[in-house]
Motif scaffolding. Structure first.
Motif: not given
Length: 372
Positions: A123, A151, A155, A284, A304-307, A321, A323
């Motif tokens: 990622h 998550f 992957d 990440l 974060s809203n990810s990973s 987000d 980023r």
């Protein structure tokens, strides 16, 4: 059963999340399981294994395999294909667990388990790339794979072609030291010592993956920044830290950002307790122990809203987000202006953190051993 656990990481001087995972696994298995026999494996020519500070019971024995502990070309191959097979013949374990590294032996003398904490190199590029080819080979050699989040499991299925049936998700825990303190005096004493004279947002980890550049950009746009301090705790070595210092100057944040360096466990608990909010917009994470620590201490959290972070937080944090500095800034503004939201996140965060424990993690790993 005889269960061999690769414990080499326990002699490391860097106390990162994977070392903590291995240490807590050994300690909790020692508390939970007096039936099976455990073999903790180290390497070295002069290492006294009794000096390794990890609590174990009488059914745990420590073995030092005669291989230099310093790294050199071919070291991993000597460990996996010479030292380990020799130990398997002598010690006759039924299971070998690799909890903290990527290179799994090809020996078929034992059932093999590997814990994969993340596949971050899929990622992001963070200056410390993983050897994904070796990791993929190890996962296919393993009889079972443990991940700390759905998550990372997904992957592995998508990138390595592993069947879901070969993978078990076993979430991590949070140390009992992390809790809300009723006495504010130690918190105030620490903030005075560090020179923090305003409410502060706390961030942890001065490595690129923790998105320090994004945090600085967001804080520069934060309209309440003159009323708050951004505390960036972590080791101060490396060229990236000098780049952060330069960026602080470029953004005119010299009076608003504090870099106190690495902090002890005791001081970290105090910093979490004193924070107006915890800021952890990492690019990440295979799990994200710091968000649990912060929530356990009652710190409203932005992450974060990810990973893996949304599944760890479970609705008990503000998600952004990583980023998008503007989203980060908006979340900070909400927590600066909305006391009711802060109180709601404190309550939800404490409740969420309480649902994770190292004992539950060790039970999950033991269930994997028993299944083999």
């Amino acid at each position: 059963m005889r269960i061999a656990i690769d414990a080499r990481i326990l002699v490391s001087n860097f106390r990162g999340g994977i070392l903590v995972y291995t240490e807590r696994l050994v300690e909790q298995l020692s508390c939970l399981d007096q039936k099976n026999q455990y073999q903790l494996l180290f390497c070295g020519l002069r290492l006294d294994p009794d000096t390794v500070k990890v609590r174990t019971g009488p059914n745990f024995k420590r073995y030092v395999l005669p291989l230099p502990d310093r790294q050199f070309r071919g070291h991993a191959l000597l460990w996996t294909e010479l030292a380990l097979p020799a130990f398997f013949r002598a010690g006759r374990p039924d299971i070998y667990h690799l909890p903290a590294r990527h290179e799994l032996t090809s020996s078929t003398k034992v059932k093999k388990v590997i814990t994969v904490h993340d596949l971050r190199t899929l990622h992001i590029q963070d200056g410390d790339p993983q050897d994904l080819k070796t990791l993929q080979r190890s996962c296919h050699r393993a009889d079972h794979v443990i991940t700390t989040s759905s998550f990372t499991r997904d992957d592995l299925v998508r990138a390595f072609g592993l069947p879901e049936s070969k993978i078990t998700v076993v979430p991590l825990g949070v140390d009992e030291e992390f809790h809300r303190l009723p006495d504010r005096a130690p918190v105030e004493a620490l903030t005075r010592r560090l020179g923090i004279d305003r409410p502060y947002f706390l961030s942890l980890g001065l490595v690129p993956r923790k998105n320090i550049d994004g945090q600085l950009e967001a804080f520069a746009s934060f309209r309440h920044r003159g009323e708050f301090t951004l505390v960036l705790a972590g080791h101060l070595g490396g060229a990236h830290v000098e780049r952060y210092r330069q960026r602080i100057v470029e953004l005119g944040l010299e009076q608003d950002v504090l870099l106190p360096g690495p902090v002890s466990l005791e001081d970290l608990v105090l910093l979490y307790n004193g924070a107006h909010a915890f800021l952890f917009p990492s690019l990440l994470e295979g799990f994200g122990i710091p968000v649990l620590e912060a929530m356990a201490c009652g710190a409203p959290t932005i992450t974060s809203n990810s990973s893996a972070l949304p599944e760890v937080c479970g609705g008990a944090a503000l998600l952004v987000d990583p980023r998008d500095a503007q989203q980060m800034c908006q979340a900070m503004t909400r927590l600066a202006e909305d006391a009711d939201l802060c109180q709601e996140l404190r309550a939800k965060g404490e409740q969420r953190a309480a649902s994770f424990s190292w004992q539950r993690m060790a039970r999950g790993v033991l269930k994997v051993y028993e299944g083999l």
